[in-house]
Design an enzyme around this catalytic site. Structure first.
Site, short mmCIF file in Angstrom:
data_model
loop_
_atom_site.label_atom_id
_atom_site.label_comp_id
_atom_site.label_asym_id
_atom_site.label_seq_id
_atom_site.Cartn_x
_atom_site.Cartn_y
_atom_site.Cartn_z
N TYR A 1 0.83 -1.21 0.00
CA TYR A 1 0.00 0.00 0.00
C TYR A 1 0.87 1.26 0.00
CZ TYR A 1 -3.60 3.32 1.60
OH TYR A 1 -4.45 4.39 1.72
N LYS B 1 1.39 4.65 -2.80
CA LYS B 1 1.03 5.93 -2.20
C LYS B 1 2.23 6.89 -2.20
CE LYS B 1 -3.33 5.65 -1.23
NZ LYS B 1 -4.30 6.59 -1.84
#
Length: 678
Positions: free
Chosen positions: A576, A580
């Site tokens: 993740y 990002k």
């Protein structure tokens, strides 16, 4: 044909809900038939038309007096309630007929001074007309069929052919004292008539009961509709529609050029596009430009649509052609204003010299407004006008009021008052697209921007959830179920936004999901899937949005939900955090590249927000791992308070309103030194 919607059972329900008082029950029937009229756009639309009933009321001393209940300003017949039909003392209104003249201001003052309830809305500008016609119930409509009849050059002959002596004509006069007096005189000259046709304006009918007046209204309208239907020629073949990609370029360009015409700092309009078969058939007419110069179907429409639409042929739908077309339209409008303002001693202030309607060849009819609601109203009126023009031209000609009368109506203070003068919301008219809109943060963002007046395009893969959100926000927002990682998803979503609103002002890339696992053993498919959702989809949406903002040439903003993982990685969240982190760099890179066009690019870093990313199970697991309660985990920041989705939404709004901020990432986490950017 117009359907007669009266139902005895429904009428009784309205009466029973009003109680046992005979006057209240009678007024309830007035409300009932008013709503029947208002729900049919072929009879009235968007606050048009008015209704009344003469009843007995009681003054403050308890004395019975004659009163007129008439539609109040700001109420729409479709949704009217008893409060929207304020009671006015009838005797003082009747006394006014002895006067030779009365100014609009004095008329409004007398009507307001004679309200039984001082806080009731202003009675209709046509109150005196309702008062001076003797029948108990009176209905005034702008039915499509009657507007076609009312604007015929040989209106008297056509009316006589349809109705004989059952319908009498009142020559065109602006609403107010003079019209009321003329209508009363016409009625008295033919007291057996069933209705009045106000030339270039609309239709009045009446009866001693609510049902009688309503039944007569429907019968009259259908008689005219039948007469017109016999004269309609075979429909034209619809004009060919432009490809979607060409439409997606033209509408944003048009938004930008209209704002340019208004000057620096002017907001772009919101659009409402109509491209049904009837519209496209009309746009195939060879006399399109000539019809565009004729005027409005009824004077009431001019404040919503301006007096004339802008015609855009395909050859003019390029940047230079659009600028030239808008410049020419503005020049014509200024000349129109300058021709007529001297009649008022130069006291009028010119309205914006831009159209309220556009007839765009290959695209459709476009309503324009400061908000989606205003654009929708203009488009609704525009579609009705096309039908009026079609039937009028087939039956003798469409010849509305002349230019001087049109100006008088457009700049009439009582008509302008209908539009309201309140301060607009901070983001009024801004078109905002939100991805991941159905999630906790996305929904909070949507509500926050809607509260600031924005028009929303909601994108989410969960169809039922995103539609439920749209429904909760109101009819003037739109939703699209879409997997943003699918091929072409960004172009489809942005295209839907353009078709719905005409362009885009703010993109909020909010959708995302936290895929987990240690990087040393993470499957490649998981990492790639995370990059597709959390980075490549936002890139695709940003690129598609940038093309629209470039076409509009009025700046705009790209906003990204970045996440604290971009700067403060958590164990097991590499899948993740990596995309990002790339998104964080994307914010700065896009800001660098697009700043010269006035496009601002900013982001939000949030942490520990209850959402689809941070589920209840995840909160429980993380809290246990840290030896904390769930509340302690969520408030584990410098402020010792839980950060909610609404706080993230408010931060996005703040960035949207920060006109001189770009390349900035705003942290919303309650204070986390390890995740702070500076």
């Amino acid at each position: 044909m117009v359907a007669n919607l009266w139902q005895d059972k429904q009428a009784k329900q309205f009466q029973d809900a009003a109680g046992t008082d005979p006057t209240a029950r009678e007024l309830a029937l007035r409300v009932y038939t008013s709503r029947l009229i208002g729900q049919d756009p072929d009879l009235v639309m968007h606050g048009g038309g008015n209704t009344s009933v003469k009843l007995r009321g009681r003054d403050v001393m308890g004395r019975e007096i004659d009163v007129l209940h008439v539609k109040g300003s700001g109420w729409d017949l479709e949704t009217i309630e008893a409060a929207g039909l304020p009671a006015v003392r009838l005797d003082p209104l009747m006394e006014l007929r002895a006067l030779d003249a009365l100014s609009d201001e004095a008329m409004v003052n007398v009507q307001r001074a004679n309200l039984l309830d001082s806080i009731a809305p202003n009675p209709s500008v046509e109150t005196l007309l309702h008062a001076w016609l003797p029948p108990r119930y009176i209905d005034h409509t702008h039915a499509t069929a009657f507007l076609a009849l009312a604007n015929l050059p040989e209106v008297a002959e056509a009316t006589r052919e349809i109705f004989g002596d059952r319908m009498t004509l009142v020559p065109y006069i602006m609403p107010g004292f003079a019209l009321a007096k003329a209508a009363a005189e016409v009625f008295e000259a033919n007291p057996q008539a069933e209705g009045l046709l106000l030339v270039n304006h609309g239709h009045f009918t009446w009866g001693e009961t609510a049902k009688a007046s309503y039944d007569r209204l429907i019968a009259h309208t259908n008689a005219v509709e039948d007469w017109l239907a016999q004269r309609r020629p075979a429909p034209l073949h619809p004009a060919a529609a432009l490809p979607a990609d060409e439409r997606a370029q033209t509408l944003p360009r048009l938004r930008g050029v209209i704002a340019r015409t208004l000057g620096d700092g002017a907001a772009m309009p919101v659009m409402d596009l109509r491209a049904g078969s009837d519209v496209m058939r009309f746009l195939a007419r060879p006399d399109l430009e000539e019809l565009a110069r004729r005027g409005v179907a009824t004077p009431d429409h001019v404040i919503r649509t301006k007096g004339h639409p802008l015609v855009l042929r395909k050859a003019a739908q390029n940047p230079d052609g659009l600028r030239q077309a808008l410049d020419a339209y503005a020049a014509r409008y200024r000349a129109y204003f300058e021709r007529h303002n001297p009649r008022f001693g130069g006291a009028k202030t010119m309205l914006a010299p831009v159209p309220g309607l556009v007839w765009a060849e290959g695209i459709g009819l476009i309503g324009l407004g400061a908000t989606k609601a205003a654009a929708r109203i203009a488009a609704d009126i525009g579609e009705q006008t096309l039908r009026v023009m079609r039937d009028g031209e087939a039956s003798g000609g469409f010849h509305p009021i002349p230019e001087a009368d049109l100006f008088d109506m457009e700049y009439w203070s009582l008509e302008q008052a209908k539009l309201g003068k309140g301060k607009p919301a901070a983001l009024q008219g801004r078109i905002v697209l939100v991805t991941g809109a159905a999630g906790a943060i996305g929904a909070a963002i949507a509500r926050a921007f809607a509260a600031q007046g924005a028009s929303l395009m909601l994108i989410d893969r969960e169809a039922e959830a995103v539609e439920a959100l749209r429904s909760s926000l109101g009819r003037d927002h739109c939703a699209l179920a879409c997997d943003i990682t699918a091929a072409g998803a960004a172009d489809r979503a942005i295209g839907a936004c353009i078709d719905s609103f005409g362009g885009l002002d703010i993109l909020i890339s909010n959708a995302g999901a936290a895929m987990t696992g240690d990087m040393a053993t993470l499957p490649e498919t998981t990492l790639r899937a995370s990059f597709e959702l959390n980075f490549f989809a936002p890139v695709a949406f940003a690129q598609a949005a940038a093309r629209v903002l470039h076409a509009q040439a009025r700046g705009g903003q790209l906003l990204f939900n970045v996440s604290k993982q971009a700067v403060n990685p958590g164990k097991g969240f590499g899948a993740y955090g990596l995309p990002k982190a790339a998104t964080l760099f994307l914010v700065k890179q896009l800001a660098l590249e697009l700043g010269g066009e006035g496009v601002r690019v900013n982001g939000i870093n949030a942490d520990r927000i209850r959402s689809g990313l941070l589920t209840d199970d995840m909160i429980e697991a993380r809290a246990k791992a840290r030896g904390l309660t769930e509340e302690g985990y969520l408030s584990g920041n410098l402020l010792k308070r839980e950060v909610e989705a609404r706080h993230v939404a408010d931060a996005f709004v703040a960035l949207a309103l920060s006109e001189r901020t770009t390349a900035h990432v705003l942290t919303v986490d309650g204070g986390n030194i390890e995740a702070s950017l500076r």
